[in-house]
Scaffold this motif. Sequence first.
Motif, PDB file in Angstrom:
ATOM      1  N   GLU A 189      52.003 -33.682  50.540  1.00  0.00           N
ATOM      2  CA  GLU A 189      51.102 -33.942  49.420  1.00  0.00           C
ATOM      3  C   GLU A 189      49.998 -32.883  49.471  1.00  0.00           C
ATOM      4  OE1 GLU A 189      47.879 -37.364  48.119  1.00  0.00           O
ATOM      5  OE2 GLU A 189      49.474 -37.903  49.523  1.00  0.00           O
ATOM      6  N   HIS A 240      46.607 -30.993  48.053  1.00  0.00           N
ATOM      7  CA  HIS A 240      45.361 -31.056  47.293  1.00  0.00           C
ATOM      8  C   HIS A 240      44.710 -29.681  47.415  1.00  0.00           C
ATOM      9  CE1 HIS A 240      45.128 -35.553  46.899  1.00  0.00           C
ATOM     10  NE2 HIS A 240      46.153 -35.365  47.718  1.00  0.00           N
ATOM     11  N   SER A 265      38.349 -38.624  50.268  1.00  0.00           N
ATOM     12  CA  SER A 265      39.564 -37.851  50.548  1.00  0.00           C
ATOM     13  C   SER A 265      39.846 -37.914  52.036  1.00  0.00           C
ATOM     14  CB  SER A 265      39.370 -36.399  50.111  1.00  0.00           C
ATOM     15  OG  SER A 265      40.480 -35.627  50.487  1.00  0.00           O
ATOM     16  N   LYS A 284      49.225 -35.332  53.980  1.00  0.00           N
ATOM     17  CA  LYS A 284      48.271 -34.918  52.957  1.00  0.00           C
ATOM     18  C   LYS A 284      47.544 -33.684  53.488  1.00  0.00           C
ATOM     19  CE  LYS A 284      44.394 -36.630  50.226  1.00  0.00           C
ATOM     20  NZ  LYS A 284      43.550 -37.810  49.962  1.00  0.00           N
ATOM     21  N   GLN A 318      54.546 -27.958  49.767  1.00  0.00           N
ATOM     22  CA  GLN A 318      54.920 -28.989  48.795  1.00  0.00           C
ATOM     23  C   GLN A 318      56.448 -29.153  48.765  1.00  0.00           C
ATOM     24  OE1 GLN A 318      54.518 -28.192  44.592  1.00  0.00           O
ATOM     25  NE2 GLN A 318      53.749 -30.264  44.238  1.00  0.00           N
ATOM     26  N   THR A 364      47.308 -31.826  43.490  1.00  0.00           N
ATOM     27  CA  THR A 364      46.086 -32.447  43.012  1.00  0.00           C
ATOM     28  C   THR A 364      44.928 -31.456  43.079  1.00  0.00           C
ATOM     29  OG1 THR A 364      46.858 -34.590  43.799  1.00  0.00           O
ATOM     30  CG2 THR A 364      44.493 -34.376  43.383  1.00  0.00           C
TER      31      THR A 364
END
Length: 129
Positions: free
Chosen positions: A26, A28, A61, A2, A21, A42
């Motif tokens: 992942e 954000h 988060s 992440k 990606q 996200t």
Amino acid sequence: MKILFIGGTGNISGDCAERLQSKGHEIHILSRGRSTVPAGMTAVIADRKDPAGMRRALQGSRAEIVINFLGYELSDIRLDFELFHESVRQYIFISSATVYLKPPPFLPITEATPKGNPFWDYAQKKLAC
């Protein structure tokens, strides 16, 4: 992994986010919400200049990596330290080649080039960060 991008909708940061990606990470993206976050990523909406808003937006988060493309003031980096120093595996601050000595004493400019650009406030702030 992440990965949280602070800024991730610009030319360079957007390409970096898409690349990571495509490698299965992942992604954000923390932004003010004025730009569209690409599909599959996200959006985390907060103003970089609003510490309380950033804290709220990032609550819960747990990014493993933070990549900061929007650090322009030392206060930005201090806030990042407060927010992330105990929770992320790696923090990456994106600076600028403008921090290197002008005029350069040799070419090409590398990380070994002395720092210090007295001609541009932006460069001085990036160096302070």
